[in-house]
Design an enzyme around this catalytic site. Structure first.
Site, PDB file in Angstrom:
ATOM      1  N   GLU A  49      -3.010 -13.884   2.034  1.00 54.44           N
ATOM      2  CA  GLU A  49      -2.271 -13.188   0.967  1.00 54.44           C
ATOM      3  C   GLU A  49      -0.842 -13.700   0.819  1.00 54.44           C
ATOM      4  OE1 GLU A  49      -4.041 -11.673   3.323  1.00 54.44           O
ATOM      5  OE2 GLU A  49      -5.484 -10.327   2.372  1.00 54.44           O
ATOM      6  N   PHE A 111      -8.765   3.863   7.341  1.00 52.17           N
ATOM      7  CA  PHE A 111      -8.971   2.437   7.584  1.00 52.17           C
ATOM      8  C   PHE A 111      -8.203   1.607   6.556  1.00 52.17           C
ATOM      9  CE2 PHE A 111     -11.513  -1.476   6.847  1.00 52.17           C
ATOM     10  CZ  PHE A 111     -11.204  -2.104   8.039  1.00 52.17           C
ATOM     11  N   GLN A 112      -7.448   0.654   7.032  1.00 54.96           N
ATOM     12  CA  GLN A 112      -6.612  -0.226   6.197  1.00 54.96           C
ATOM     13  C   GLN A 112      -5.598   0.547   5.358  1.00 54.96           C
ATOM     14  OE1 GLN A 112      -9.179  -3.165   4.204  1.00 54.96           O
ATOM     15  NE2 GLN A 112      -8.919  -4.493   5.979  1.00 54.96           N
ATOM     16  N   LYS A 161      -7.914   3.585  -4.374  1.00 52.51           N
ATOM     17  CA  LYS A 161      -9.274   3.224  -4.770  1.00 52.51           C
ATOM     18  C   LYS A 161      -9.902   4.269  -5.693  1.00 52.51           C
ATOM     19  CE  LYS A 161     -13.505   1.354  -2.738  1.00 52.51           C
ATOM     20  NZ  LYS A 161     -14.212   1.003  -1.504  1.00 52.51           N
ATOM     21  N   MET A 483      15.810 -28.628  11.965  1.00 53.60           N
ATOM     22  CA  MET A 483      17.107 -27.997  11.749  1.00 53.60           C
ATOM     23  C   MET A 483      17.551 -27.235  12.994  1.00 53.60           C
ATOM     24  SD  MET A 483      19.585 -27.845   9.680  1.00 53.60           S
ATOM     25  CE  MET A 483      19.394 -27.925   7.893  1.00 53.60           C
TER      26      MET A 483
END
Lengths: 580, 179
Positions: A49, A111-112, A161, A483
């Site tokens: 993502e 969940f999630q 949802k 760097m």
């Protein structure tokens, strides 16, 4: 017309002229992925993502249109937090749709489940949790409006949802009603006049152009202002390309790794005309030693930037393009008035210009490539620039390779330089280049990346191969977190702590080939040009070149952290290599 | 809690949309910019679509200006007024439960009368008093009650509105004003 929330969401995105979105489905966002099948919107399936977010950013950078990404709840939402913060720091318009657990179970540690709105609140311009499907078209309209107007930035729309599955009556809002959001776009006429007056009196003026020029599509206006006044222009890291590098008034990049002339011109200036720039600490160095004699004209669309770091003498709130256009008129009027009065327009600044030209001659950027010696990163970048089309889009990650590219590439067009300036997000280059190529398929898109950065997001080359997005990646592989190594060498007595990465673990060529790309390796200077030419001819799949570069090379000039810009450190070999 | 307001305190009257999460946005912004909120009072206004927050901040003017500007960028923030203490009517409410055996009860009620406070509840060995006024008055009241033994104290934080009858010199609606 009855639609589900999911259908309404997709339809609303279409109404906002979304042509492409970057994303990855999952549990909570499943209902929205179903109507996507029937939509005109192209969806690019990413492998992580974070990639979706940076691709949307690259797309927005290159096209000026908002980037759109869609991911599911929980870990997907947290994975896109980095791009959101990146876009917030660099003012990139982004609309991110996140799935959320059903509204009925929010707060139960489902969940999630994660508090996406809470997490993203400090790093978005605004965010919304949808609680009723009927709100979806209104919120999407508001989301695009907020993301793209005023100072642009990222927004999040969090969609539970069950709301996505709820029925609603379709409508498209005629107007936007946000009483708390009314950006000022037109500058105050009195202040504009005052700005012109200060400009007419300046003996050592510098135009300090920032990323706001690009956001406001003000590059043409900037050029007109610079040419009519003859004022030299510095372009910050976020503004590279906003003013052509091959223009005689262009001094290039200022700041911590800016060139000597740009840095010193600002220091010695008696008037800084800051246009869409924000006096970032990487530009000012130690603040109380910054441009001590300069008066400040500061133009910005964000009122909070005016006076945040340095108190301006003239503060001009407004859209950069509109304000500069008004400035041009005011300057013309002031010049006409003065020429009628005294026969000459404005006092000549030729002495100042000559002084700066002398700096440019004495303190150029230098490096030395031996025929049989190790490959210099600067040489690779120069060759890449010379052998690629003039309007090539260049993306970069963060670190030495970013600074060298910004310093050395001749940017003659706006929207050709895409990098992570504010947040400094390693791993930005590959996905950002992919997003840029999606938005500008006719253009050549190169990512100049470091080996450390490349390993953070390289998996998105699988996305690029699968979706036939032929980006080109040049890894400046010095086997180090370069760097950090440079800072450890210069400021930590060469005590190298956790910076070695190895040149051949992973094997970048094999890895690239495994991801469906063409892979090349270049060790010697004579192979640089021919390999770039080969890469430029490939147009049906991504290409990766693994340039094995000299790990000892450091980025100069440098203003060490906490020191004044007056103490800029130049390359110790400047004198010897000047003119070479 | 010491209610004494530092000389550099500022009162912000912030008109916001009356929606969930707005308080988090506002208070989060103060935290992020490193400002300590001295007190905060929120309630719906006469128009139920809006709430008014009265925020007391302990800060110098220059950094406060930055917070005000950042606050103004929040979409649900409609309007911000900075009220200088001498140009505003400021009041605070305090409920205090103090130990009160029958021997000292009259002393406490006498004190309450002086402060124009009200006895709200009387128990077997304690008494709950309500007092309203400027923060200094509330401080004085709690100091004087302390020897009796304070059981619990609850203060609302300052609420304020601009003084009427003349235009407040430092009253400004930031949102209406460019730069």
């Amino acid at each position: 017309m009855k639609l589900t929330g999911a259908q309404a969401l997709i339809k609303s995105l279409e109404m906002e002229n979304t042509e492409v979105m970057f994303g990855l489905p999952g549990g909570a966002i499943l209902p929205v992925y179903d109507p996507l099948i029937d939509s005109s919107i192209r969806h690019i399936l990413v492998r992580h993502e974070q990639g979706a977010g940076h691709m949307a950013e690259g797309y927005a950078h290159a096209t000026g249109r908002p980037g759109v990404a869609m991911v599911t709840s929980g870990p997907a939402a947290t994975n896109i937090v980095t791009p959101l913060c990146d876009a917030y720091m660099d003012s990139i318009p982004l609309v991110v749709i996140t799935g959320q657990v059903p509204y009925s179970v929010i707060g139960t540690d489902a969940f999630q489940e994660c508090d996406t709105v809470g997490i993203t609140m400090p790093i978005t311009k605004h965010n919304w949790l949808i609680t009723d499907a009927q709100d979806i078209p209104r919120v999407v309209r508001e989301a695009f409006h907020v993301a793209t107007t005023g100072r642009p930035g990222p927004v999040v729309v969090d969609v539970p949802k069950d709301i996505a599955m709820q029925e609603m009556d379709w409508y498209w809002p005629e107007a936007i009603d946000l009483p708390g959001y009314q950006p000022t776009t037109e500058g105050h006429p009195k202040q504009i006049k005052e700005a012109a007056r200060l400009m007419g009196e300046a003996k050592r003026p510098i135009i300090y152009a920032g990323g706001g020029i690009l956001k406001a599509r003000a590059a043409a206006a900037l050029r007109e202002l610079a040419e009519m006044t003859g004022f030299p222009v510095v372009t910050t890291l976020m503004a590279r390309g906003a003013f052509p590098d091959d223009h005689e008034l262009c001094l290039g990049m200022p700041g911590m790794h800016g060139n000597y002339t740009a840095v010193t011109a600002m220091q010695e200036s008696d008037l800084l005309i800051a246009l869409g720039s924000r006096f970032d600490d990487r530009v000012t160095g130690k603040l109380d030693g910054f441009a001590p004699e300069a008066k400040i004209i500061h133009v910005d669309i964000d009122p909070a930037e005016l006076g945040k770091v340095r108190r301006p003498d003239v503060a001009l709130l407004g859209d950069c393009r509109l304000v500069i256009e008004e400035m041009i008129k005011a300057v013309r009027a002031d010049q006409d008035k003065k020429s009628k009065k005294s026969g000459s327009r404005w006092p000549s600044i030729e002495k100042w210009r000559n002084h700066l030209r002398d700096y440019q001659e004495r303190y150029p950027l230098v490096y030395e490539q031996f025929d049989d010696g190790p490959l210099k990163p600067q040489f690779c970048i120069d060759q890449l620039g010379a052998l690629s089309p003039d309007d090539t889009i260049v993306a970069s990650g963060v670190g030495q390779h970013q600074m060298w590219t910004s310093q050395r590439w001749t940017f003659n067009h706006p929207y050709t330089w895409i990098n992570s300036g504010g947040l400094g997000t390693m791993g930005f280059a590959v996905p950002a280049a992919i997003g840029a190529k999606v938005g500008m398929p006719e253009r050549t898109v190169w990512a100049v990346d470091g080996d450390g950065c490349f390993q953070m997001t390289a998996q998105e080359l699988v996305t690029a191969s699968a979706e036939r997005i032929p980006v080109k990646i040049a890894i400046l592989n010095n086997a180090y977190l370069g760097m950090v190594r440079q800072w450890q060498e210069m400021f930590y007595q060469e005590r190298y702590s956790e910076v070695y990465l190895s040149p051949d673990l992973p094997d970048y060529v094999k890895w690239s080939e495994a991801m469906g790309c063409v892979g090349f390796r270049v060790d010697s200077p004579e192979d640089v040009g021919p390999t770039i030419e080969k890469a430029n001819e490939i147009d049906d799949r991504p290409v990766v070149i693994d340039f094995r570069t000299d790990y000892r090379e450091k980025v100069f000039p440098m203003v060490a952290a906490g020191t004044s810009n007056s103490d800029v450190i130049i390359d110790p070999d400047t004198e010897r290599l000047r003119g070479k | 809690m010491n209610g004494e307001l530092a000389p550099k305190h500022h009162i912000l009257a912030v008109l916001v949309e009356n929606k969930f999460g707005v308080l988090t946005r506002v208070s989060g912004l103060f935290a992020r910019r490193g400002f300590n909120i001295v007190s905060l009072a929120v309630s719906p206004t006469e128009d139920e679509n809006y709430s008014r927050m009265t925020i007391v901040v302990d800060a110098d003017s220059a950094p406060l200006e930055q917070v005000t500007k950042q606050l103004n960028k929040l979409i649900p923030v409609i309007k911000i007024q900075e009220l200088s203490p001498d140009q505003a009517v400021e009041r605070e409410l305090m409920l205090v439960t103090v130990k009160s055996s029958s021997e000292v009860r009259s002393q406490i009620t006498e004190l309450a009368a002086i402060f124009e406070a009200r006895i709200e509840d009387v128990g077997y060995d304690a008494i709950t008093i309500l007092v309203a006024g400027r923060p200094e008055k509330l401080d004085a009241m709690s100091d004087l009650l302390a020897p009796f033994g304070i059981v619990e104290i609850q203060r609302t934080g300052l609420i304020a509105l601009p003084k009427l009858g003349r235009r407040p010199a430092r009253l400004r609606a930031v949102k209406d004003q460019p730069s």
